[in-house]
Scaffold this active site. Structure first.
Site, short mmCIF file in Angstrom:
data_model
loop_
_atom_site.label_atom_id
_atom_site.label_comp_id
_atom_site.label_asym_id
_atom_site.label_seq_id
_atom_site.Cartn_x
_atom_site.Cartn_y
_atom_site.Cartn_z
N GLU A 86 0.78 -1.23 0.00
CA GLU A 86 0.00 0.00 0.00
C GLU A 86 0.82 1.28 0.00
O GLU A 86 0.36 2.30 -0.52
CB GLU A 86 -0.93 0.00 1.23
CG GLU A 86 -1.99 -1.08 1.20
CD GLU A 86 -2.94 -0.92 0.05
OE1 GLU A 86 -3.42 0.20 -0.19
OE2 GLU A 86 -3.18 -1.92 -0.66
N SER A 339 -32.11 -35.27 -11.48
CA SER A 339 -33.23 -35.06 -12.39
C SER A 339 -33.95 -33.74 -12.17
O SER A 339 -34.79 -33.35 -12.99
CB SER A 339 -34.24 -36.21 -12.26
OG SER A 339 -33.68 -37.41 -12.76
#
Length: 746
Positions: A86, A339
């Site tokens: 940073e 299914s």
């Protein structure tokens, strides 16, 4: 020379005026801005959660809000990771990095927008604790003033300590102490260089770089921080290599079942916080959800003596696209849908493409699709079945055949529109039976089914509808991102087919409710047992999803039509009691057509019945207008028959073919006289009232009586003439006896 001097003087005056104006603007904008030390110390932070009626339901404490650590307790590699990521000049500047500011200004001017910032750690601390997240010049000037005050009042170590104790790490987690515990399950004092680099990488965009959101991006960002640490001399080559080899953390699901809904609220909050600054949550926030508190309590306590697996329950309000109740004993895990996937991946897309209609006949037989050999449940096959029956009874082979004809890419297009993304390796025919490698959550599947209750409109379900600060300032309000996936007529047909599944198909346990609802079941497993069992049922008001299984894949003997269907029935009964839910959507574009049952059952073709065809020989079915059959059956429009005539021992036999659906009139002509010898249901007929050495002719007229009582006559069939000869005597010569057949011939 005087002119040059005048120009210089004018320029200096202009520059001085501009500087004075800028200075005046600076003091005007920042005049009311003052450093407030109490804002630098994060107090204990929490969120109040409210149900759909606005009643307080619970509180959520943010991770790390009450955990602090002294800068001297942190490993040096942890401090170095954040400085490298940073602000590498942190210990050398006085709060502002002018070189970075100039570079960012040039880029922003070129882009005509605030594309790049130049914030130091000190500036970030001020922005996070004192200011909004807006990108404006006024906010930046206030930030600069307050940063200078911060640097004058506190040492560098004090600033870094405060920064690390307040920075946001995603997943409602604030401060490095809370982040170390959340991500790695350890104290911040124990962080390794690799772990520290990962935390330093996350803070740029927690919702993008979290290892639990996108591990690949997280790994790349972490490795980038490690490279900066090595280049700045914070890591030796050996330490760098060792840090690169460290694995990313794996999320530990420590869910508490009674707080399932709240955990999902917290997870959703992670994504929402990207829309506003998470630092606005300082002091607490108020989260308004879609929770139906009474239904939630019922779902959490729903169990029977037959329970023998974990379960998850989702109830979605179809009007608001919100989750009214959610419970899980196994965590919010992704599972293969089995299914349950058939309507989503196969039937609805195929109907939308006019590939099938509910009555489309499909041959259900053992089929080898190249290198894929699917099987039906218990290896039972049914011959020709309708698409309606195949879906209602969840027969496998027809679903695979439809997908094979339609194409996987077409299915993928619709699945993607429903938020169901599939991987490259899943793009094959096993997709028809829910064969996906990563699986989906129950919320995703329930949300996809909910579109059938909304006429084809999909929007992802949500838990949170609004967020406010503790003093009622609005931070977030949900905007529903809805889109049409299927047309209304397609949805009507799918719903009608799934009504059959709930009445007489695999979800027939729901028939006891006597409600207008649709349902589909799904089961994943093999011969040794099942891993997943589903039922999703929906009305116009709600979509109910139930899954039973175990997170560790322990096998059960549960099927979708069993216990999950029973739970769905109990939930629907709780939802509606004696009241009726909202009706499912109707559609004016649907056509009802009478189909020739004879052609359908004998020839497996879909032909329109003639207007006067008896109803007992027709079947009514729904069609999209674009898929309405165009060919009309001729079975009853012009009845036709075939017949064979034979003679034996002086008797004429008439065998009638293809006339089982008609009556027949048989007439005999002899010596100019016409006589009816039979009038009734078509059947073999014999005429023994004939005389020898005379000629006879026969004609057969088919007919039927329509439902209005009218007699509809078909084409008359004329048979060849017959001449009855005398039978040869027993003492005839052998050559004459050999011609006995001439005794009765046409």
């Amino acid at each position: 020379m005087r002119i040059i001097k005048k120009i210089i003087v004018v320029m200096l005056l202009l520059m001085a005026a501009a500087a004075a104006a800028a200075l005046a603007y600076y003091f005007t904008v920042t005049g009311g801005s003052t450093l407030q030390e109490d804002k630098l110390a994060m107090s204990e932070n929490f969120a109040e959660v409210f149900d759909v009626n606005g009643d307080k339901a619970a509180e959520i404490a943010f991770s790390g809000a009450d955990k602090k650590i002294k800068i001297g307790e942190l490993p040096q590699s942890a401090k170095n990771a954040f400085i490298a990521a940073e602000d590498k000049k942190f210990y050398r500047h006085h709060g502002l990095d002018y070189a970075r500011i100039l570079k960012a200004t040039v880029k922003n001017i070129g882009a005509h927008a605030f594309k790049q910032g130049a914030s130091t750690i000190s500036q970030q601390l001020i922005k996070n604790t004192h200011l909004s997240n807006e990108k404006t010049l006024k906010r930046k000037l206030k930030e600069i003033k307050l940063t200078r005050e911060l640097e004058k009042k506190f040492s560098k170590d004090e600033i870094l300590e405060t920064y690390l104790n307040t920075i946001y790490f995603g997943h409602s987690c604030y401060g490095i102490a809370g982040a170390a515990d959340f991500y790695f399950g350890k104290n911040a004092q124990e962080l390794t260089p690799g772990e520290s680099a990962m935390l330093a990488a996350i803070i740029r965009s927690p919702n993008r770089y979290s290892p639990f959101v996108d591990p690949e991006k997280c790994m790349a960002a972490r490795d980038g921080v490690l490279k900066k640490m090595r280049d700045l001399g914070y890591l030796s080559e050996a330490e760098y290599d060792a840090a690169l080899a460290e694995p990313l953390p794996q999320r530990q699901d420590n869910s508490i079942s009674s707080r399932s809904y709240l955990q999902c609220v917290a997870e959703e909050l992670d994504g929402i916080s990207a829309l506003y600054s998470p630092y606005r949550a300082y002091g607490g926030i108020r989260i308004y959800t879609y929770m139906d508190a009474k239904l939630q309590n019922y779902a959490e306590n729903l169990k029977t003596d037959a329970d023998r697996a974990g379960k998850s329950i989702v109830v979605e309000d179809n009007k608001t696209y919100g989750i009214a109740a959610y419970y899980t004993s196994e965590g919010n895990i992704r599972r293969q849908p089995g299914s349950l996937f058939k309507p989503l991946a196969v039937y609805a897309p195929a109907i939308e493409n006019d590939l099938i209609s509910p009555c489309t006949p499909i041959l259900d037989e053992k089929t080898n699709f190249g290198d894929y050999l699917p099987a039906n449940y218990k290896d039972v096959y049914h011959g020709y079945v309708s698409a309606r029956q195949a879906l209602s009874e969840s027969i496998n082979i027809p679903a695979v055949k439809i997908l094979s004809q339609m194409g996987v890419s077409e299915s993928e297009k619709y699945l993607s529109a429903m938020g169901l993304k599939i991987r490259e390796e899943d793009k094959n025919l096993s997709l028809a039976l829910g064969g996906v490698s990563e699986g989906f959550t129950l919320q995703q599947l329930t949300g996809a089914y909910a579109l059938f209750a909304r006429g084809g409109i999909y929007a992802p379900p949500a838990f949170i509808r609004r967020i406010e600060t503790s003093d009622r300032e609005l931070l977030y309000e949900r905007k529903i991102d809805s889109r049409r996936v299927f047309s209304e007529d397609t949805v009507f047909l799918v719903n009608d087919m799934l009504k059959d599944a709930a009445k007489s198909g695999t979800a027939k346990k729901l028939a006891a409710l006597n409600l207008p609802l649709c349902a589909k079941t799904g089961t994943c497993g093999a011969d040794k047992g099942n891993t997943d069992a589903y039922t999703i049922a929906y009305t116009g008001s709600h979509t109910v999803g139930v899954w039973l299984g175990n997170a560790d894949n322990a096998l059960t003997n549960i099927t979708g039509g069993g216990l999950p269907c029973h739970y769905a029935m109990l939930l629907c009964r709780r939802l509606y009691g004696n009241a009726a839910p909202q009706p499912l959507p109707e559609c004016t574009e649907i056509e009802t057509a009478a189909i020739d049952r004879i052609a359908y059952e004998r020839e497996h073709t879909v032909l329109l019945a003639t207007p006067d065809q008896p109803k007992k020989y027709t079947m009514l079915e729904y069609f999209r207008r674009s898929a309405l059959p165009k060919t009309m059956s001729t079975t009853f429009s012009a009845p036709k028959i075939e017949a064979e005539l034979r003679c034996k021992n002086g008797t004429v036999y008439i065998d009638v073919c293809q006339a089982e659906y008609y009556n027949i009139l048989i007439e005999r002509e002899n010596n100019g006289k016409i006589q009816t010898i039979y009038d009734g249901k078509a059947s073999p007929c014999q005429d023994s009232a004939v005389r020898k050495n005379e000629k006879y002719s026969y004609r057969i007229t088919p007919y039927f009586i329509d439902d209005a009582g009218e007699k509809i006559v078909g084409d008359t069939l004329r048979l060849p003439a017959v001449y009855i000869r005398s039978t040869p005597a027993q003492n005839d010569r052998r050559e004459d006896y050999g011609r006995w057949w001439e005794a009765c011939r046409a």
